[in-house]
Scaffold this active site. Structure first.
Site, mmCIF file in Angstrom:
data_model
loop_
_atom_site.group_PDB
_atom_site.id
_atom_site.type_symbol
_atom_site.label_atom_id
_atom_site.label_comp_id
_atom_site.label_asym_id
_atom_site.label_seq_id
_atom_site.Cartn_x
_atom_site.Cartn_y
_atom_site.Cartn_z
ATOM 1 N N THR B 156 33.924 28.026 43.654
ATOM 2 C CA THR B 156 32.587 27.576 43.229
ATOM 3 C C THR B 156 32.294 28.281 41.904
ATOM 4 O O THR B 156 32.793 27.846 40.882
ATOM 5 C CB THR B 156 31.532 27.830 44.334
ATOM 6 O OG1 THR B 156 31.617 29.178 44.775
ATOM 7 C CG2 THR B 156 31.763 26.906 45.513
ATOM 8 N N LYS B 182 38.143 32.095 48.408
ATOM 9 C CA LYS B 182 37.095 31.975 47.394
ATOM 10 C C LYS B 182 35.952 32.907 47.763
ATOM 11 O O LYS B 182 35.766 33.236 48.946
ATOM 12 C CB LYS B 182 36.582 30.545 47.281
ATOM 13 C CG LYS B 182 35.746 30.114 48.469
ATOM 14 C CD LYS B 182 34.771 29.008 48.131
ATOM 15 C CE LYS B 182 33.705 29.473 47.207
ATOM 16 N NZ LYS B 182 32.418 29.833 47.879
ATOM 17 N N THR B 193 29.432 31.641 49.748
ATOM 18 C CA THR B 193 30.247 31.399 50.931
ATOM 19 C C THR B 193 31.632 31.992 50.720
ATOM 20 O O THR B 193 32.226 31.853 49.662
ATOM 21 C CB THR B 193 30.381 29.892 51.194
ATOM 22 O OG1 THR B 193 29.116 29.395 51.594
ATOM 23 C CG2 THR B 193 31.383 29.614 52.299
ATOM 24 N N GLU B 279 29.134 37.563 42.498
ATOM 25 C CA GLU B 279 28.275 36.955 41.471
ATOM 26 C C GLU B 279 27.737 38.002 40.501
ATOM 27 O O GLU B 279 27.058 38.943 40.906
ATOM 28 C CB GLU B 279 27.124 36.207 42.120
ATOM 29 C CG GLU B 279 27.564 34.846 42.640
ATOM 30 C CD GLU B 279 26.451 34.088 43.316
ATOM 31 O OE1 GLU B 279 26.452 32.864 43.199
ATOM 32 O OE2 GLU B 279 25.603 34.721 43.944
ATOM 33 N N ASN B 405 21.465 33.580 40.224
ATOM 34 C CA ASN B 405 20.743 33.159 41.420
ATOM 35 C C ASN B 405 19.290 32.825 41.187
ATOM 36 O O ASN B 405 18.620 32.313 42.078
ATOM 37 C CB ASN B 405 20.877 34.232 42.497
ATOM 38 C CG ASN B 405 22.286 34.235 43.047
ATOM 39 O OD1 ASN B 405 22.721 33.250 43.614
ATOM 40 N ND2 ASN B 405 22.995 35.324 42.833
#
Lengths: 410, 410
Positions: B156, B182, B193, B279, B405
């Site tokens: 992603t 991932k 996820t 992230e 985010n």
């Protein structure tokens, strides 16, 4: 709980709204900035019934250990607190806490055991006890009926001081409760410590006072999350002088309920102020969880939503990203019917339903963005599991949170 | 566990390092960006013993529900996964998951029940099932011994694809295990996820395969935290074809231990890659917790440290703010002797002890800052409670985490 908010008796007076209490706040040299007060004192005219609730963190600051000892008899007359240093994991911490208490006890000519003490600030650094001891005469001399200096002296990176008070009637007598609090953040950031100190002239036994405080903390401060980190020094303490001459509250009943009701009101307002002023926060987030099978379930679910970094970052970005809300509920450990969840957002601008029966609705993204652009946002969640509700209070996750907590200490 | 790291057999081959497995990854139109593959397939030459571990989130994606059904017999031959849409809390989710499985089963002429399926991406949005069904012929046609397209198709907002493999001997036969994974992040961010898919030619019963996978997940993926949000779609699955012709592993023993050892090695490397690529992350954080009274205590303590927003932000700022580490241990709920904790930091640049017996040491702040300026940082904690150790893996909290985010989805 909603009707509490509508009650008109709330005022911003703080501790000194209560007859018989004086406070002071001075700069004694713990903080480098000479304009920042760093030592606070709250003093009652007489010995009070007292109660406190402490952090659940297994690593506890030295002053908390000393206060627990002092409150074994349920009595106290003063609350002493410094900012700028937590006196936790520091050399000779307990001895330093005793020294600051003894200095104040000597100056006031009261028993050291009648003093509740706490410290908030950087941990692992020795308390500059000489500065504190040297500052005590001025601290005692400055005692007055002006609430502000004490409310300011307990602040760390709080951007505003937090004080609320309320009057109500018990058995024909006027009773007052007032409190001050500080939230999350430090100039030399180390950890977010939550403190609140309350005073009342209510005549209430130590036992019922402790019961009321514990119950009230559960729905207020314990439902606040700024970053999920539970400090080593969190404390709420209350002194009850009994000078209001109301019929003594020494058991459950109508008067106890009334006292608890007003105490909840004040603690909820202080708790919301703490959330609103969370490190780097631009928005107060309130999660209302309705239709849960118990209060405990509702409280845990609401707290899980308000604590999610992903939810907090989405709220910062005014993004109606409701999937993250269901996700946070799902990992809370609470049982709920996850096929029958409704989610909406509301603020001063309006309200919008974005998920019905756990399935996404198509909604006006621009309208949602407008609603989420406000300073106070409510996340409304409805379950189909029962009649219980709870709220939790938090703030958005922002660049400033990272800046404040990522900046080097020196 | 440390000796695993020194083992020389690790290679970056992924799934196709294992004989008898083909993979493919194509763009079928779930993602808007036509250069981004969004549909992955892993196919074994024959039916395999299979095992999986699923998210503990009570809200589970529809494909997980279907996979649980399919794996009841412990058998599978293929793994199918799309990115760009989680097929969770979306209208007709289960039916959509069935449709994508049936399309692949028809094309491959295998049983639908032999397919493990998952989806990762935005939740609450209907899966564009027509695009997927239309893409299946190309997906099947593209099956090859090149690992890359599948490793890329499950990504992603991952910034690099994650593949590891290893060969070892069992009963004179060469056995291979390979995997892809991932981590956290999406272009249309919704939730982080974690997925990992593994293949082996080892001859091992479904029961022992499940046991090994569950044990291995415990020390690897379950010890990773990027932001504390547990996704609705997390899954690890493994296929074991048995074509290596090693003596069948159908009970505990030396061969099982060897298999588990190599499986751990691969899962640990994939887990660390996930943490490193969290992230917005700029640094991989490893917390080593030594001297605990049990493995469980050590694991929980290490995880609590790695999950603390305050610790993560301090590491971003290269700030040796060890008080936050003790604080995070204190609220973990684990019992430990909190007066006897040592804390140090290490990286390629060196190591430094900052806290001894729970009391701050005076240390060279500049040296500490240099050590914490590296890309891979170890937080070394020593307790005096026993002989157990554990590690946890995380990343720093950065401005980019908030940006990724907090940005609006559209």
């Amino acid at each position: 709980m909603d009707n509490l908010e509508c009650w008109s008796g709330l005022a911003s007076g703080g501790i000194t709204a209560v007859p018989g209490f004086k406070v002071s706040g001075v700069h004694c040299g713990i903080r480098k900035n000479r304009d920042k007060r760093d030592l606070a004192l709250i003093l009652a005219d007489k010995q009070c019934n007292a109660a406190a609730v402490y952090t659940t963190n297994k690593v506890k600051g030295a002053p908390l250990i000393l206060t627990m000892e002092h409150l074994k008899n349920g009595k106290a007359r003063a609350i002493l607190c410094n900012s700028g240093n937590a006196n936790t994991c520091a050399p000779n911490g307990l001895s330093a806490a005793e020294k600051m208490v003894n200095a104040v006890a000597n100056e006031l000519k009261i028993e050291p055991a009648d003093i509740i003490v706490n410290s908030t600030g950087v941990i692992g650094v020795q308390l500059p006890i000489e500065n504190i001891v040297a500052g005590v005469p001025e601290l005692v001399k400055a005692l007055s009926r002006d609430n502000t200096p004490a409310a300011e002296a307990i602040m760390t990176t709080d951007t505003f001081s937090k004080s609320w008070a309320a009057e109500f009637e018990l058995g024909g007598k006027t009773v007052t409760i007032g409190g001050i609090a500080k939230g999350s953040g430090m100039i030399n950031p180390n950890m977010a410590t939550m403190l609140s100190f309350l005073a009342t002239d209510c005549d209430i036994s130590s036992e019922m006072l402790q019961k009321a405080l514990s119950q009230s903390v559960k729905i207020s401060y314990n439902q606040v999350s700024v970053d999920g980190d539970t400090s080593t020094n969190d404390m709420t303490a209350i002194l009850a002088s009994g000078t209001a001459e109301n019929p003594t509250i020494d058991s459950a009943g109508e008067d106890y309920d009334k006292f608890l009701h007003v105490l909840n009101l004040i603690n909820l307002r202080l708790a919301k102020d703490i959330a609103r002023d969370g490190e780097g926060a631009t928005k107060l987030l309130i999660c209302k969880m309705n239709g849960a099978e118990s209060y405990e379930s509702a409280a845990l679910l609401a707290k899980s939503v308000i604590s999610s970094s992903l939810v907090k970052a989405a709220m910062f970005g005014s993004d109606a990203n409701w999937g993250r809300i269901l996700c946070a509920m799902g990992y809370s450990g609470v049982h709920f019917d996850n096929a029958r969840v409704d989610v909406g957002f509301s603020s001063n601008t309006g309200e919008i339903l974005v998920c019905k029966q756990s399935t996404g609705l198509s909604f006006d993204e621009e309208e949602a963005k407008k609603i989420l652009g406000e300073k106070e946002i409510t996340i409304d969640v409805s379950l189909c599991d029962g009649d219980f509700s709870a709220e939790a209070y938090g703030c958005d996750l922002t660049y400033d949170y990272v800046r404040i907590n990522g900046d080097y200490r020196t």
